[in-house]
Design a protein around this motif. Sequence first.
Motif, PDB file in Angstrom:
ATOM      1  N   LYS A   1      37.193  42.887  34.380  1.00  0.00           N
ATOM      2  CA  LYS A   1      36.520  43.309  35.058  1.00  0.00           C
ATOM      3  C   LYS A   1      35.567  43.210  35.698  1.00  0.00           C
ATOM      4  N   LEU A   2      35.654  42.171  35.241  1.00  0.00           N
ATOM      5  CA  LEU A   2      33.826  40.962  35.631  1.00  0.00           C
ATOM      6  C   LEU A   2      34.697  40.783  37.415  1.00  0.00           C
ATOM      7  N   THR A   3      35.625  40.041  37.300  1.00  0.00           N
ATOM      8  CA  THR A   3      36.544  39.143  38.288  1.00  0.00           C
ATOM      9  C   THR A   3      36.715  40.676  39.095  1.00  0.00           C
TER      10      THR A   3
ATOM     11  N   ASN B   1      33.519  43.212  45.743  1.00  0.00           N
ATOM     12  CA  ASN B   1      31.705  42.522  46.238  1.00  0.00           C
ATOM     13  C   ASN B   1      32.104  41.850  47.810  1.00  0.00           C
ATOM     14  N   ILE B   2      34.017  41.592  47.761  1.00  0.00           N
ATOM     15  CA  ILE B   2      33.699  40.958  48.921  1.00  0.00           C
ATOM     16  C   ILE B   2      33.525  41.252  50.534  1.00  0.00           C
ATOM     17  N   GLU B   3      33.229  41.232  51.399  1.00  0.00           N
ATOM     18  CA  GLU B   3      32.930  42.324  52.330  1.00  0.00           C
ATOM     19  C   GLU B   3      33.421  41.231  54.463  1.00  0.00           C
ATOM     20  N   LEU B   4      33.144  42.219  54.846  1.00  0.00           N
ATOM     21  CA  LEU B   4      33.364  41.859  56.287  1.00  0.00           C
ATOM     22  C   LEU B   4      31.857  41.945  57.330  1.00  0.00           C
ATOM     23  N   GLN B   5      31.359  41.132  58.043  1.00  0.00           N
ATOM     24  CA  GLN B   5      29.985  41.610  58.326  1.00  0.00           C
ATOM     25  C   GLN B   5      31.593  42.097  60.408  1.00  0.00           C
ATOM     26  N   VAL B   6      31.329  43.874  60.348  1.00  0.00           N
ATOM     27  CA  VAL B   6      31.405  43.697  61.709  1.00  0.00           C
ATOM     28  C   VAL B   6      30.345  43.978  62.146  1.00  0.00           C
ATOM     29  N   PHE B   7      30.277  43.141  63.488  1.00  0.00           N
ATOM     30  CA  PHE B   7      29.182  42.781  64.432  1.00  0.00           C
ATOM     31  C   PHE B   7      29.826  44.234  65.088  1.00  0.00           C
ATOM     32  N   LEU B   8      28.781  45.311  66.256  1.00  0.00           N
ATOM     33  CA  LEU B   8      28.821  45.932  67.426  1.00  0.00           C
ATOM     34  C   LEU B   8      28.728  45.943  68.849  1.00  0.00           C
ATOM     35  N   ASN B   9      29.279  46.246  69.694  1.00  0.00           N
ATOM     36  CA  ASN B   9      28.812  45.709  70.728  1.00  0.00           C
ATOM     37  C   ASN B   9      27.317  46.913  71.474  1.00  0.00           C
TER      38      ASN B   9
ATOM     39  N   ASN C   1      37.846  32.419  45.157  1.00  0.00           N
ATOM     40  CA  ASN C   1      39.373  33.094  44.306  1.00  0.00           C
ATOM     41  C   ASN C   1      40.288  31.601  43.768  1.00  0.00           C
ATOM     42  N   GLU C   2      39.466  30.514  44.325  1.00  0.00           N
ATOM     43  CA  GLU C   2      39.659  29.203  43.570  1.00  0.00           C
ATOM     44  C   GLU C   2      39.562  29.683  42.085  1.00  0.00           C
ATOM     45  N   ASN C   3      38.156  29.892  42.362  1.00  0.00           N
ATOM     46  CA  ASN C   3      37.606  29.716  40.189  1.00  0.00           C
ATOM     47  C   ASN C   3      37.983  31.153  39.539  1.00  0.00           C
ATOM     48  N   LEU C   4      38.328  31.958  40.113  1.00  0.00           N
ATOM     49  CA  LEU C   4      38.931  33.135  39.790  1.00  0.00           C
ATOM     50  C   LEU C   4      40.684  32.575  38.939  1.00  0.00           C
ATOM     51  N   THR C   5      40.981  32.021  39.766  1.00  0.00           N
ATOM     52  CA  THR C   5      42.909  31.345  38.972  1.00  0.00           C
ATOM     53  C   THR C   5      42.218  30.380  37.763  1.00  0.00           C
ATOM     54  N   LYS C   6      41.295  29.762  38.564  1.00  0.00           N
ATOM     55  CA  LYS C   6      41.236  29.457  37.595  1.00  0.00           C
ATOM     56  C   LYS C   6      40.610  29.342  36.028  1.00  0.00           C
ATOM     57  N   ILE C   7      40.136  30.474  36.423  1.00  0.00           N
ATOM     58  CA  ILE C   7      39.575  30.834  34.602  1.00  0.00           C
ATOM     59  C   ILE C   7      40.471  31.748  34.065  1.00  0.00           C
ATOM     60  N   GLY C   8      40.897  32.122  35.347  1.00  0.00           N
ATOM     61  CA  GLY C   8      42.861  33.471  34.473  1.00  0.00           C
ATOM     62  C   GLY C   8      43.583  32.134  33.713  1.00  0.00           C
ATOM     63  N   LEU C   9      43.917  31.110  34.003  1.00  0.00           N
ATOM     64  CA  LEU C   9      44.770  30.261  33.689  1.00  0.00           C
ATOM     65  C   LEU C   9      44.408  29.960  32.291  1.00  0.00           C
TER      66      LEU C   9
ATOM     67  N   LEU D   1      26.145  45.900  30.870  1.00  0.00           N
ATOM     68  CA  LEU D   1      27.303  45.872  30.005  1.00  0.00           C
ATOM     69  C   LEU D   1      28.412  47.042  29.915  1.00  0.00           C
ATOM     70  N   SER D   2      27.543  48.330  29.662  1.00  0.00           N
ATOM     71  CA  SER D   2      29.037  49.139  29.651  1.00  0.00           C
ATOM     72  C   SER D   2      29.753  49.465  31.432  1.00  0.00           C
ATOM     73  N   GLN D   3      29.325  49.146  31.873  1.00  0.00           N
ATOM     74  CA  GLN D   3      29.673  48.845  32.934  1.00  0.00           C
ATOM     75  C   GLN D   3      30.913  48.738  33.587  1.00  0.00           C
ATOM     76  N   LEU D   4      31.448  47.379  32.229  1.00  0.00           N
ATOM     77  CA  LEU D   4      32.213  46.592  32.571  1.00  0.00           C
ATOM     78  C   LEU D   4      33.381  46.887  32.154  1.00  0.00           C
ATOM     79  N   GLN D   5      33.590  48.162  30.974  1.00  0.00           N
ATOM     80  CA  GLN D   5      34.388  48.787  29.662  1.00  0.00           C
ATOM     81  C   GLN D   5      34.863  49.750  30.519  1.00  0.00           C
ATOM     82  N   ASP D   6      36.388  49.685  30.468  1.00  0.00           N
ATOM     83  CA  ASP D   6      37.318  50.953  30.540  1.00  0.00           C
ATOM     84  C   ASP D   6      37.533  51.806  29.045  1.00  0.00           C
ATOM     85  N   ILE D   7      37.543  52.455  28.947  1.00  0.00           N
ATOM     86  CA  ILE D   7      37.918  53.376  27.402  1.00  0.00           C
ATOM     87  C   ILE D   7      39.315  53.443  27.318  1.00  0.00           C
ATOM     88  N   GLN D   8      39.953  53.394  28.281  1.00  0.00           N
ATOM     89  CA  GLN D   8      41.925  53.420  27.921  1.00  0.00           C
ATOM     90  C   GLN D   8      41.771  51.835  27.924  1.00  0.00           C
TER      91      GLN D   8
END
Length: 296
Positions: free
Chosen positions: A42-44, A50-58, A162-170, A252-259
């Motif tokens: 869930k934290l991942t 939260n990865i964002e793009l900044q779109v600068f306008l004219n 992306n690299e760190n999340l892949t390593k942690i998952g493995l 901590l409860s925000q990282l928990q999914d009841i299902q």
Amino acid sequence: MEQKTRKKRKLGSYPFVSVTLSITLALFVIGLFGMLALHASKLTTVIQENIELQVFLNKQITSSEISKINRTIGSKPFVLKKDDAPVIRMVTKEEAAEQFIKDTGEDFTEFLGDNPLRDVLIVNINPGHQASDSLKMIKADIEKIGGVYEVSYVESLVESINENLTKIGLILVGFFLILLLVVVILINNTIKLALFSQRFLIRSMQLVGATAGFIRGPFLKRSVWYGLLAGTFASLMLFFLMTYANTRIEDLSQLQDIQSLAILFGSIIVLGMMVGFLSTYRAVRKYLKLSLDELY
């Protein structure tokens, strides 16, 4: 005449407390790791969302043009959506200037005489489109839209995440497989030792003509019952531990999914019943095949 009474052994009965406690602790350990894995997953997801793009306008762009750009970007498949709504927020140049002054303590508009900043659309990207090549294509696609001045994101940060999340998952998958193997072996050995005291009773039943299925039946039924109880106890322990942790760790409860938690608790109960059944079947099958000398 002094009579010595001996407690009769019942076919299929073996130590309740020790077996149930051992299986419960083993299931609790693997359940605890499962909870940690769910929280990490869930934290991942939260980090990726939260990865964002900044779109600068004219500059000198009108509000209607901004709304059109917002709708155009929001219709793209790479934009993160929550409740069927694209996650895009607007930061005006006035808001950006105010935040800059608040962070630095310097009012650059006093000596520049104007606000050089631009209106910005902050676009959250769907986790499925966060590969480096995909982000480059997304950047080029958005920059083609009329009224867009530039698209920016921290490329090195995205690649590092992306690299760190892949390593942690493995690593988590590897630990889970090792822990699962240890738990299965532990439960198997616990039941095998518990049935050791029943080996002569099994032999006696064979001598009076009992079939293998008749002998195995009571043991298998009891093993499933013990596994069900152990899984339930382990799930309750995990639930109370999680409830206590929620009171001690903020958000901590925000990282928990009841299902997901319900599936985890159900899996623990099923695992206890399955491992108990299979371990008992193997142990009884072994003692059924041993000769009298080997039983001693």
